[in-house]
Write a protein that holds these residues in place. Structure first.
Motif, mmCIF file in Angstrom:
data_model
loop_
_atom_site.group_PDB
_atom_site.id
_atom_site.type_symbol
_atom_site.label_atom_id
_atom_site.label_comp_id
_atom_site.label_asym_id
_atom_site.label_seq_id
_atom_site.Cartn_x
_atom_site.Cartn_y
_atom_site.Cartn_z
ATOM 1 N N HIS A 87 90.717 4.512 53.189
ATOM 2 C CA HIS A 87 90.477 4.606 54.629
ATOM 3 C C HIS A 87 91.785 4.525 55.403
ATOM 4 C CE1 HIS A 87 89.556 3.105 58.706
ATOM 5 N NE2 HIS A 87 88.427 3.772 58.600
ATOM 6 N N GLY A 88 92.617 3.534 55.084
ATOM 7 C CA GLY A 88 93.934 3.417 55.684
ATOM 8 C C GLY A 88 94.048 2.484 56.870
ATOM 9 N N ASP A 89 92.929 2.160 57.528
ATOM 10 C CA ASP A 89 92.995 1.343 58.750
ATOM 11 C C ASP A 89 91.700 0.532 58.919
ATOM 12 O OD1 ASP A 89 94.244 0.420 61.056
ATOM 13 O OD2 ASP A 89 93.588 2.101 62.296
ATOM 14 N N PRO A 90 91.294 -0.257 57.901
ATOM 15 C CA PRO A 90 89.963 -0.880 57.914
ATOM 16 C C PRO A 90 89.883 -2.211 58.664
ATOM 17 C CG PRO A 90 91.025 -1.368 55.838
ATOM 18 C CD PRO A 90 91.990 -0.494 56.613
ATOM 19 N N HIS A 91 90.400 -2.257 59.896
ATOM 20 C CA HIS A 91 90.321 -3.489 60.677
ATOM 21 C C HIS A 91 88.949 -3.606 61.361
ATOM 22 C CE1 HIS A 91 90.829 -1.287 64.450
ATOM 23 N NE2 HIS A 91 91.926 -0.710 63.962
ATOM 24 N N ILE A 92 88.692 -4.757 61.919
ATOM 25 C CA ILE A 92 87.371 -5.045 62.485
ATOM 26 C C ILE A 92 87.042 -4.096 63.638
ATOM 27 C CG2 ILE A 92 86.004 -6.791 63.711
ATOM 28 C CD1 ILE A 92 87.477 -8.912 62.073
ATOM 29 N N GLY A 93 88.042 -3.686 64.401
ATOM 30 C CA GLY A 93 87.797 -2.766 65.499
ATOM 31 C C GLY A 93 87.325 -1.401 65.047
ATOM 32 N N ASN A 94 87.532 -1.079 63.770
ATOM 33 C CA ASN A 94 87.052 0.187 63.210
ATOM 34 C C ASN A 94 85.780 -0.004 62.393
ATOM 35 O OD1 ASN A 94 89.004 1.845 64.310
ATOM 36 N ND2 ASN A 94 90.390 1.673 62.565
ATOM 37 N N MET A 95 85.132 -1.138 62.580
ATOM 38 C CA MET A 95 83.886 -1.417 61.881
ATOM 39 C C MET A 95 82.728 -1.473 62.874
ATOM 40 S SD MET A 95 85.170 -4.430 59.254
ATOM 41 C CE MET A 95 83.579 -4.536 58.400
ATOM 42 N N PHE A 96 81.517 -1.273 62.356
ATOM 43 C CA PHE A 96 80.306 -1.539 63.121
ATOM 44 C C PHE A 96 79.318 -2.217 62.182
ATOM 45 C CE2 PHE A 96 79.825 2.762 61.405
ATOM 46 C CZ PHE A 96 78.535 2.759 60.882
ATOM 47 N N PHE A 97 78.317 -2.838 62.760
ATOM 48 C CA PHE A 97 77.376 -3.615 61.968
ATOM 49 C C PHE A 97 75.951 -3.249 62.366
ATOM 50 C CE2 PHE A 97 81.342 -5.848 62.225
ATOM 51 C CZ PHE A 97 81.527 -6.389 60.970
ATOM 52 N N ASP A 98 75.176 -2.843 61.357
ATOM 53 C CA ASP A 98 73.772 -2.530 61.582
ATOM 54 C C ASP A 98 73.000 -3.805 61.909
ATOM 55 O OD1 ASP A 98 74.029 0.175 61.178
ATOM 56 O OD2 ASP A 98 73.508 0.103 59.055
ATOM 57 N N LEU B 263 75.541 5.952 67.669
ATOM 58 C CA LEU B 263 75.310 4.690 66.974
ATOM 59 C C LEU B 263 74.573 3.669 67.838
ATOM 60 C CD1 LEU B 263 78.703 4.313 65.085
ATOM 61 C CD2 LEU B 263 76.466 4.792 64.076
ATOM 62 N N ASN B 264 74.649 3.836 69.150
ATOM 63 C CA ASN B 264 73.926 2.918 70.033
ATOM 64 C C ASN B 264 72.410 3.044 69.880
ATOM 65 O OD1 ASN B 264 76.151 1.652 71.404
ATOM 66 N ND2 ASN B 264 76.502 3.612 72.421
ATOM 67 N N GLN B 265 71.972 4.154 69.289
ATOM 68 C CA GLN B 265 70.541 4.350 69.114
ATOM 69 C C GLN B 265 70.004 3.646 67.868
ATOM 70 O OE1 GLN B 265 68.644 5.914 71.506
ATOM 71 N NE2 GLN B 265 70.615 5.798 72.566
ATOM 72 N N ARG B 266 70.880 3.144 66.988
ATOM 73 C CA ARG B 266 70.348 2.460 65.792
ATOM 74 C C ARG B 266 69.617 1.160 66.138
ATOM 75 N NH1 ARG B 266 74.129 2.994 60.425
ATOM 76 N NH2 ARG B 266 74.811 5.173 60.676
ATOM 77 N N PRO B 267 70.215 0.222 66.899
ATOM 78 C CA PRO B 267 71.555 0.141 67.480
ATOM 79 C C PRO B 267 72.491 -0.600 66.518
ATOM 80 C CG PRO B 267 70.258 -1.654 68.328
ATOM 81 C CD PRO B 267 69.359 -0.912 67.353
ATOM 82 N N VAL B 268 73.797 -0.512 66.776
ATOM 83 C CA VAL B 268 74.762 -1.244 65.972
ATOM 84 C C VAL B 268 75.546 -2.197 66.867
ATOM 85 C CG1 VAL B 268 74.981 0.707 64.387
ATOM 86 C CG2 VAL B 268 76.657 0.416 66.236
ATOM 87 N N GLU B 269 76.245 -3.114 66.215
ATOM 88 C CA GLU B 269 77.106 -4.073 66.929
ATOM 89 C C GLU B 269 78.563 -3.689 66.707
ATOM 90 O OE1 GLU B 269 78.512 -8.785 66.677
ATOM 91 O OE2 GLU B 269 76.973 -8.016 65.305
ATOM 92 N N PHE B 270 79.326 -3.656 67.781
ATOM 93 C CA PHE B 270 80.764 -3.474 67.702
ATOM 94 C C PHE B 270 81.436 -4.801 68.047
ATOM 95 C CE2 PHE B 270 78.996 0.654 68.967
ATOM 96 C CZ PHE B 270 79.484 1.466 67.954
#
Length: 275
Positions: free
Chosen positions: A149-160, A43-50
């Motif tokens: 999903h069961g655990d959709p907190h911000i730490g389990n998200m990424f942003f294009d 995902l770092n190659q897109r890159p995305v934000e964590f």
């Protein structure tokens, strides 16, 4: 190394899902199903934000997450074939591993910690909270609706780069109730003040998105009841063992969870007879 359930999710369900997840290249499983491997894009190659899990979503970002959850839920809404997928079980690993009871057993261990300053007297009944959580889980398992999903907190998200959100960590994916994800996201991923101000519009937005995707979405009054009663699950953030999450996060989540349970009368709603 991933869980076998997460690897199976990428193998079996991702091909039909139009949501933002890492692009998988290959999956493999241990012979005894004890673990799995997923090889997917960097995902770092897109890159995305964590982001840190202690962050908050803006109003626009919250709607974007609800859009994403609506697509996930709508894709397999009331799909009979889900019952034939042996690894996708009602309640998932949260039920099979007894997480609700195990977390309740941490009550005395974590009660001296700062997070418990957020717990009002009305929520100081360990037995009542465990009973409510188990009853809610039983109700969800008796009538599973969609893939959750069961655990959709911000730490389990990424942003294009364009801000589009995506979801990681599918180890808790299950056959369950849409309100598990929606209540979790709306309560834990934004401030108490923002939730109180916008939650009605946010839930209406989610239901509208379901309808646009061809789902016979529940009416607002029924959906509100389900959203509100699922607030009770969020109390498990108060009980999370400190070996799993830092106290800063547990304290923030405890504030948000306890405020929501009180605001939404979550405990009483769970204890009401099923409509």
């Amino acid at each position: 190394m991933h869980s076998a359930i997460e690897a199976a999710f990428f193998r079996d369900l991702v091909p039909n899902l139009e949501i933002n997840v890492p692009r998988p290249y290959a999956t493999a499983f241990a012979p005894d199903w004890s673990s799995g491997v997923v090889i997917y894009e960097d995902l770092n190659q897109r890159p995305v934000e964590f982001r840190k899990q202690t962050g908050s979503l803006s109003p626009t970002e919250m709607l974007d997450q609800l859009d994403m959850l609506a697509v996930l839920h709508a894709t397999y809404w009331r799909e009979p074939a889900l019952r034939d997928i042996d690894w996708l079980t009602p309640g998932g690993v949260i039920h099979s591993n007894g997480v609700l009871k195990r977390f309740s057993d941490f009550w005395d261990y974590v009660s001296p910690m700062p997070r418990f300053r957020q717990v009002p007297n009305s929520l100081m009944d360990q037995e009542r909270l465990l009973k409510a959580n188990l009853a809610l889980m039983a109700a969800d398992m008796a009538d599973p609706i969609c893939v959750v999903h069961g655990d959709p907190h911000i730490g389990n998200m990424f942003f294009d780069p364009d801000g589009k959100p995506g979801l990681l960590d599918w180890a808790t994916v299950m056959h369950g109730h849409w309100a598990w994800d929606v209540s979790y996201a709306m309560i834990i991923n934004q401030s108490v003040e923002q939730r109180r101000l916008l939650e009605v519009q946010q839930l209406q937005h989610y239901l509208g998105r379901l309808s646009a995707l061809g789902v016979d979405a529940p009416a607002m009054d029924r959906a509100w009841h389900d959203y509100a009663r699922h607030s009770v699950y969020q109390f498990n953030f108060v009980l999370c063992p400190p070996e799993l999450q830092p106290e800063e996060l547990c304290t923030q989540s405890a504030e948000r969870a306890c405020a929501a349970i009180g605001d939404l009368d979550g405990l009483r709603r769970v204890e009401l007879p099923t409509a």
